[in-house]
Design an enzyme around this catalytic site. Structure first.
Site, PDB file in Angstrom:
ATOM      1  N   TYR A 175      -1.035  13.085   6.589  1.00  0.00           N
ATOM      2  CA  TYR A 175      -0.666  12.057   7.562  1.00  0.00           C
ATOM      3  C   TYR A 175       0.836  12.140   7.845  1.00  0.00           C
ATOM      4  CZ  TYR A 175      -4.999   9.162   7.368  1.00  0.00           C
ATOM      5  OH  TYR A 175      -6.267   8.673   7.474  1.00  0.00           O
TER       6      TYR A 175
ATOM      7  N   ARG B 116       1.621   6.740  -6.708  1.00  0.00           N
ATOM      8  CA  ARG B 116       0.505   7.648  -6.996  1.00  0.00           C
ATOM      9  C   ARG B 116       0.976   9.099  -6.864  1.00  0.00           C
ATOM     10  NH1 ARG B 116      -5.029   7.094  -3.571  1.00  0.00           N
ATOM     11  NH2 ARG B 116      -3.492   7.023  -1.892  1.00  0.00           N
TER      12      ARG B 116
ATOM     13  N   ARG C 261     -11.447  13.351   1.616  1.00  0.00           N
ATOM     14  CA  ARG C 261     -12.409  12.524   2.359  1.00  0.00           C
ATOM     15  C   ARG C 261     -13.740  12.389   1.646  1.00  0.00           C
ATOM     16  NH1 ARG C 261      -9.305   9.529   5.648  1.00  0.00           N
ATOM     17  NH2 ARG C 261      -7.910  10.827   6.903  1.00  0.00           N
TER      18      ARG C 261
ATOM     19  N   GLU D 216     -14.031  -0.947   6.432  1.00  0.00           N
ATOM     20  CA  GLU D 216     -13.970   0.353   5.754  1.00  0.00           C
ATOM     21  C   GLU D 216     -15.266   0.514   4.962  1.00  0.00           C
ATOM     22  OE1 GLU D 216     -10.205   1.581   3.943  1.00  0.00           O
ATOM     23  OE2 GLU D 216     -11.334   2.262   2.181  1.00  0.00           O
TER      24      GLU D 216
ATOM     25  N   TYR E 283       0.840  -1.206   0.000  1.00  0.00           N
ATOM     26  CA  TYR E 283       0.000   0.000   0.000  1.00  0.00           C
ATOM     27  C   TYR E 283       0.874   1.254   0.000  1.00  0.00           C
ATOM     28  CZ  TYR E 283      -3.156   3.674   1.602  1.00  0.00           C
ATOM     29  OH  TYR E 283      -3.848   4.857   1.719  1.00  0.00           O
TER      30      TYR E 283
END
Ligand code: 3EB
Length: 348
Positions: free
Chosen positions: A216, A162, A229, A336, A155
């Site tokens: 983060y 990305r 979000r 999730e 991840y």
């Protein structure tokens, strides 16, 4: 833009029966343990992402279908298959990471990094060519998402690639980033990314209870996850609301490790906070939880009854919900939830 995007989402549960493609579809995704075995015969004329992810509960495979409510044209660009209307574009990329020529320095980066960078570069080239520059919502399905290789969890490799691709394509990596989900698909399956883009910019929503993912701290990986979000496309009664993959995270910390019931409740509190924030900043009203359609990812299938009971209590039995078995991008997250709302789902 004054006209309606009129985006509609439908989850079709086929129970494994053979099926026909409906009309007027922009694009879709099929979720199943082995989606290729079940893919409908013939080319439907729109992209269908095939995600190796078991459906939980009574349904066999699930088809996620997006409708635009107007004429669409189809095309391909690089590895992207897409359809677009005058307002929106749906695209899909599926890459076998062991089959992608290196984009970046091949000695330094993993095969997943290369595939991710390739996919995102092709996505941005598609948006530029089709005249739909704004990426609104992205679904990322990453095989073996929690596996560590090259000294880094996959991840986190994905996040690095990305970000690298966003920068290479002159895009923002914080603030103006799309709503997204990133989940684990079956080991050995391709990297599958599908997305919605638009001619007009969405309003991007952050959750006041959470640190923005693009801020983060470094303990969650060398490059931050580049997603918002939530995103709102269009205005007022014409708007469509996309809530990103949402989990039991407050601030930047995972809450209620080992307790799937408490994690589900915390996740729903986060979704309620996003509904309030979207209402305040973009929609002019706060939608109730039962106005949305939900896709719920459960890490351990044995947790399904517990998670489902919490969800049913919060949203009632009428809202469309599908449950999928998936690894989640933090080992300590058991569940999730993502959601979509539009006028078609009665915002009354
Ligand atoms: C989180 O809140 C959970 O990397 O695109 C949710 C949605 C998550 C999208 C992504 C990650 C992503 O950090 C993880």
């Amino acid at each position: 833009m004054d006209r309606l995007p009129a985006l509609e989402l439908e989850y079709v549960t086929t129970g494994g029966r053979s099926r026909e493609w409906p009309r007027g579809v922009l694009g879709g995704a099929v979720f199943d343990r082995l989606p290729r075995r079940r893919a409908a015969a013939g080319d439907p004329g729109f992209p269908v992402a095939e995600v190796s992810m078991p459906v939980l509960g009574e349904a066999g495979e699930v088809l996620e279908l997006w409708r635009a409510g107007e004429e669409v044209r189809a095309g391909t660009h690089g590895h992207v298959r897409y359809t677009c209307s005058s307002d929106v574009l749906f695209g899909s990329v599926s890459l076998d990471e062991h089959d992608v020529p290196a984009v970046a320095n091949p000695g330094r980066h993993s095969a997943l990094y290369q595939a991710t960078a390739r996919a995102y570069r092709d996505i941005f080239a598609t948006l530029a060519a089709a005249g739909h520059p704004h990426l609104v919502r992205v679904w990322n399905y990453i095989p073996d998402i929690n596996l560590e290789t090259h000294g880094l969890e996959r991840y986190r490799q994905f996040n690095s690639a990305r970000q690298e691709a966003l920068i290479a394509c002159g895009r923002s990596v914080a603030g103006s980033v799309p709503a997204a989900s990133a989940l684990g698909a079956a080991s050995g399956s391709p990297l599958v990314i599908y997305f919605l883009a638009s001619r007009m910019a969405p309003a991007l929503i952050e959750n006041p209870r959470q640190v923005s993912a693009y801020h983060y701290p470094a303990r969650y990986g060398p490059r931050s996850p580049a997603f918002s979000r939530a995103a709102v496309l269009g205005r007022n009664e014409a708007a469509a609301l996309f809530i990103s993959g949402t989990a039991s995270i407050v601030g930047h910390r995972t809450m209620h490790t080992g307790d799937p019931v408490a994690q589900t409740r915390e996740t729903l509190r986060n979704i309620e906070a996003l509904l309030a924030e979207a209402g305040r900043t973009a929609l002019g009203r706060t939608l109730p939880l039962d106005a949305l359609a939900y896709k719920v990812y459960v890490r351990d299938p044995r947790d399904l009854p517990l998670v489902r009971a919490q969800l049913t209590e919060a949203i009632g039995a009428q809202a469309p919900v599908i449950y999928l078995e998936a690894d989640i991008c933090r080992q300590d997250l058991a569940v999730e939830i993502e959601a979509f709302g539009s006028r078609a789902r009665e915002w009354s």
